[in-house]
Design a protein around this motif. Structure first.
Motif, short mmCIF file in Angstrom:
data_model
loop_
_atom_site.label_atom_id
_atom_site.label_comp_id
_atom_site.label_asym_id
_atom_site.label_seq_id
_atom_site.Cartn_x
_atom_site.Cartn_y
_atom_site.Cartn_z
N PHE A 79 40.74 95.60 -31.64
CA PHE A 79 39.88 95.27 -32.78
C PHE A 79 38.44 95.68 -32.53
O PHE A 79 37.70 96.00 -33.45
CB PHE A 79 39.96 93.76 -33.09
N GLU A 80 38.01 95.66 -31.25
CA GLU A 80 36.64 96.08 -30.94
C GLU A 80 36.51 97.60 -31.08
O GLU A 80 35.52 98.11 -31.57
CB GLU A 80 36.27 95.64 -29.52
N VAL B 94 45.72 86.59 -36.53
CA VAL B 94 45.26 85.37 -35.86
C VAL B 94 45.22 85.55 -34.34
O VAL B 94 46.13 86.13 -33.75
CB VAL B 94 46.15 84.16 -36.25
N GLU B 95 44.12 85.12 -33.74
CA GLU B 95 44.03 85.15 -32.28
C GLU B 95 44.38 83.78 -31.71
O GLU B 95 45.09 83.66 -30.73
CB GLU B 95 42.61 85.55 -31.83
N SER B 96 43.85 82.73 -32.38
CA SER B 96 44.12 81.38 -31.90
C SER B 96 43.91 80.39 -33.03
O SER B 96 43.34 80.71 -34.07
CB SER B 96 43.18 81.04 -30.73
N ILE B 97 44.39 79.18 -32.76
CA ILE B 97 44.15 78.09 -33.69
C ILE B 97 43.39 77.01 -32.94
O ILE B 97 43.77 76.63 -31.83
CB ILE B 97 45.49 77.54 -34.24
N ASP B 98 42.28 76.60 -33.53
CA ASP B 98 41.50 75.52 -32.94
C ASP B 98 41.97 74.23 -33.61
O ASP B 98 41.54 73.90 -34.72
CB ASP B 98 40.01 75.78 -33.20
N ALA B 99 42.89 73.54 -32.92
CA ALA B 99 43.54 72.38 -33.55
C ALA B 99 42.55 71.25 -33.78
O ALA B 99 42.67 70.49 -34.74
CB ALA B 99 44.70 71.91 -32.67
N PHE C 205 41.25 87.90 -34.61
CA PHE C 205 40.76 88.79 -33.56
C PHE C 205 39.41 89.40 -33.89
O PHE C 205 38.64 89.72 -33.00
CB PHE C 205 41.78 89.91 -33.29
N ASP C 206 39.13 89.59 -35.20
CA ASP C 206 37.80 90.10 -35.54
C ASP C 206 36.85 88.96 -35.92
O ASP C 206 35.90 89.13 -36.67
CB ASP C 206 37.86 91.20 -36.59
N GLU C 207 37.12 87.79 -35.39
CA GLU C 207 36.22 86.63 -35.40
C GLU C 207 35.92 86.07 -36.79
O GLU C 207 34.85 85.53 -37.04
CB GLU C 207 34.94 86.96 -34.63
N ARG C 208 36.89 86.17 -37.69
CA ARG C 208 36.78 85.43 -38.94
C ARG C 208 37.41 84.05 -38.71
O ARG C 208 38.27 83.91 -37.85
CB ARG C 208 37.53 86.16 -40.06
N GLU C 209 36.98 83.08 -39.50
CA GLU C 209 37.54 81.74 -39.37
C GLU C 209 37.99 81.24 -40.74
O GLU C 209 37.34 81.50 -41.74
CB GLU C 209 36.50 80.78 -38.81
N VAL C 210 39.13 80.55 -40.76
CA VAL C 210 39.57 79.89 -41.99
C VAL C 210 39.87 78.43 -41.65
O VAL C 210 40.71 78.15 -40.79
CB VAL C 210 40.84 80.56 -42.56
N ALA C 211 39.17 77.53 -42.30
CA ALA C 211 39.33 76.10 -42.02
C ALA C 211 40.44 75.51 -42.89
O ALA C 211 40.67 75.97 -44.01
CB ALA C 211 38.02 75.37 -42.28
N TYR C 212 41.13 74.51 -42.35
CA TYR C 212 42.22 73.88 -43.12
C TYR C 212 42.21 72.37 -42.91
O TYR C 212 41.68 71.87 -41.90
CB TYR C 212 43.58 74.43 -42.66
#
Lengths: 104, 412
Positions: free
Chosen positions: A80-81, B222-227, B235-242
């Motif tokens: 991605f980078e 998705v890279e990870s989920i912040d529970a 991976f490109d550092e976007r965030e979606v809150a739920y």
């Protein structure tokens, strides 16, 4: 399907501008394709593009981002980078191979 | 005696043994099926359980009921296939030898493959691709009071690629009927560019999200989920809150496929897409979701493939060329809520198109268009699945896709 002139060379392209003939690719063509999508090519970019072509020749299909990570050794984050926003599509475009399937 | 061994008694494996048993003389062939679960789940029903449309007990029956006489069902977990020795080892040490092997072990969701996804599973994170998951989500939705609902696909390919969209449409209808819709914000998050994998259908389905006020977040890997913070991070550092995440975890083939050295990066068995024969072993086939064919992982694909497979198998074991190539045909009803549905019909080469799907004596069904008839087609399908499909009886549908009734004006 149509023809385009890229880096002074007549090549076959599809409606999205992807090369359709594997053997019409060369580094000059790749450099111009990279410019079209505003990717600044470094040695790391070239190594990945060449791996993608070699893998395509061996497997008969384009590696997914997952395969580039597991078999090609470049973590998804790094992909991605190197090729922001749409690494799978951008890598394939520059490498002159079809868009990876995965999507069926 | 020749031995046919089938690994997996799900949709494809069950259809295969029901079709092959009458064709393979009992004096010459034994057929054995191995599966680790005694229950057969009607997986299309998982979609309806969260909304209380089906009760969990309505979509499960004992596997043994669908095994014809002359087929041995062995309960056990596969450790590995040893293809060079023509044998399969089970976890309990049992050895099963074969002359021909059919791998039908499907695909399963793997929440543990995405960092953070499993942390709050059953809390604010849910899935409906398992019986337990669909049942837990029903309980959650029964009392949920609204907030940000995010429906999310981790990575393609997934089983039944239309199910996440159907879930989204049904959620919109469900909250509307509950009088809660104005308290629920729905976002559809996908690694694809648009709503679906194929362009024409993607546009139709994307418009349907729009008209329902559902936001689409595309190209989201998705890279990870912040529970703890309740957000998806790409991976490109976007965030979606739920507030409530309904995710489709990464889908992978069975682990024994990888242990046996037969799989690709996602444990799918590498086969020829027209014959389903292994690329490397002349006596191993993979059917249903377990293979790497570039078709939807769906019961309809398994069904159409199984209309052609027995003929090919019979020729192959006689050393003859297989003459019924599979075209990747898929046919899916898409529930869109409020008692309506869509139908799509496609294959390896032809994407889903609008038009009509002819069905002698009953149809035609409308393609890519919301109708009540398509909904009833889906509702009836549960009965057909148990009573016609699994027992290997014939449906009056052609195995290969037909262009009859399809409109091609949308193709560029």
């Amino acid at each position: 399907m149509g023809m385009a002139t890229i880096a002074g060379k007549d090549v076959h392209v599809n409606e999205e501008g992807f090369l359709t003939e594997f053997d019409e690719w060369d580094e000059d063509v790749a450099a111009e394709l990279a410019k079209n999508i505003e990717v600044e090519m470094t040695d790391e970019h070239w190594a990945l593009i060449k791996w993608l072509r070699a893998d395509y020749q061996e497997k008969g299909e384009t590696a997914t981002t997952r395969r580039v990570q597991t078999a090609g050794g470049v973590p998804t984050k790094r992909q991605f980078e190197l090729f922001p926003k749409k690494p799978a599509k951008k890598m394939a475009y520059i490498a002159g191979v079809p868009k990876p399937k995965g999507c069926v | 005696m020749k031995r046919l061994l089938v690994l997996g008694a799900g949709t494809a494996g069950t259809m295969a043994v029901n079709k092959l048993r009458p064709l393979l003389p009992r004096d010459d062939w034994t057929i054995t099926v191995v599966d680790s679960d005694e229950a057969h789940y009607y997986q299309p029903g998982y979609l309806f359980v969260p909304f209380g449309i089906y009760r969990p007990e309505e979509i499960v029956k004992p596997k043994a009921r669908f095994m014809p006489s002359g087929v041995d069902l062995v309960l056990g977990e596969v450790d590995r296939v040893e293809p060079d020795d023509n044998r399969v080892l089970l976890m309990d040490g049992t050895e099963l030898r074969y002359d021909y092997l059919i791998i039908a072990s499907g695909t399963t969701p793997r929440p543990e493959e995405t960092p953070g996804m499993a942390d709050d599973l059953g809390g604010s994170v849910h899935e409906f691709y398992t019986f337990a998951g669909a049942t837990a989500l029903a309980e959650k939705l029964r009392t949920w009071e609204g907030g940000r609902l995010v429906v999310h696909i981790t990575e393609m390919p997934i089983k039944c690629p239309v199910a996440p969209l159907e879930f989204t449409f049904l959620a919109d209808a469900f909250f509307t009927e509950q009088g809660l819709r104005d308290k629920v914000e729905i976002t559809y998050v996908t690694p694809l560019e648009g709503a679906f994998t194929k362009p024409v259908a993607s546009k139709y389905l994307g418009d349907m999200l729009d008209t329902r006020g559902i936001r689409l977040e595309g190209d989201f890997m998705v890279e990870s989920i912040d529970a703890e913070a309740r957000k998806l991070v790409s991976f490109d550092e976007r965030e979606v809150a739920y507030d409530l995440l309904v995710t489709i975890p990464l889908n992978m083939g069975a682990d024994f496929v990888a242990r046996s050295g037969l799989g690709d990066d996602l444990n799918y068995v590498e086969v020829d897409k027209e014959t389903l024969l292994s690329d490397r072993y002349d006596n191993i086939f993979a059917i249903g979701d377990a293979s790497n064919i570039p078709a939807s992982k769906a019961g309809s694909v398994a069904h159409f493939a199984m209309d052609l497979f027995p003929h090919n198998f019979l020729r192959h074991i006689q050393g003859l060329k297989m003459t019924e190539p599979f075209d990747g045909h898929a046919n899916c009803f898409i529930e869109t809520g409020h008692g309506k549905g869509l139908l799509i019909d496609f294959n390896y080469e032809t994407e889903p198109l609008p038009g009509k799907y002819p069905l002698p004596g009953f149809g035609p069904f409308s393609l890519l268009k919301e109708t009540e008839m398509n909904h009833w087609g889906k509702v009836m399908f549960r009965w057909m699945y148990w009573n016609i499909l699994l027992p290997g009886k014939e449906l009056p549908l052609p195995a290969l896709m037909s262009m009859a009734g399809k409109e091609t004006a949308d193709l560029s």
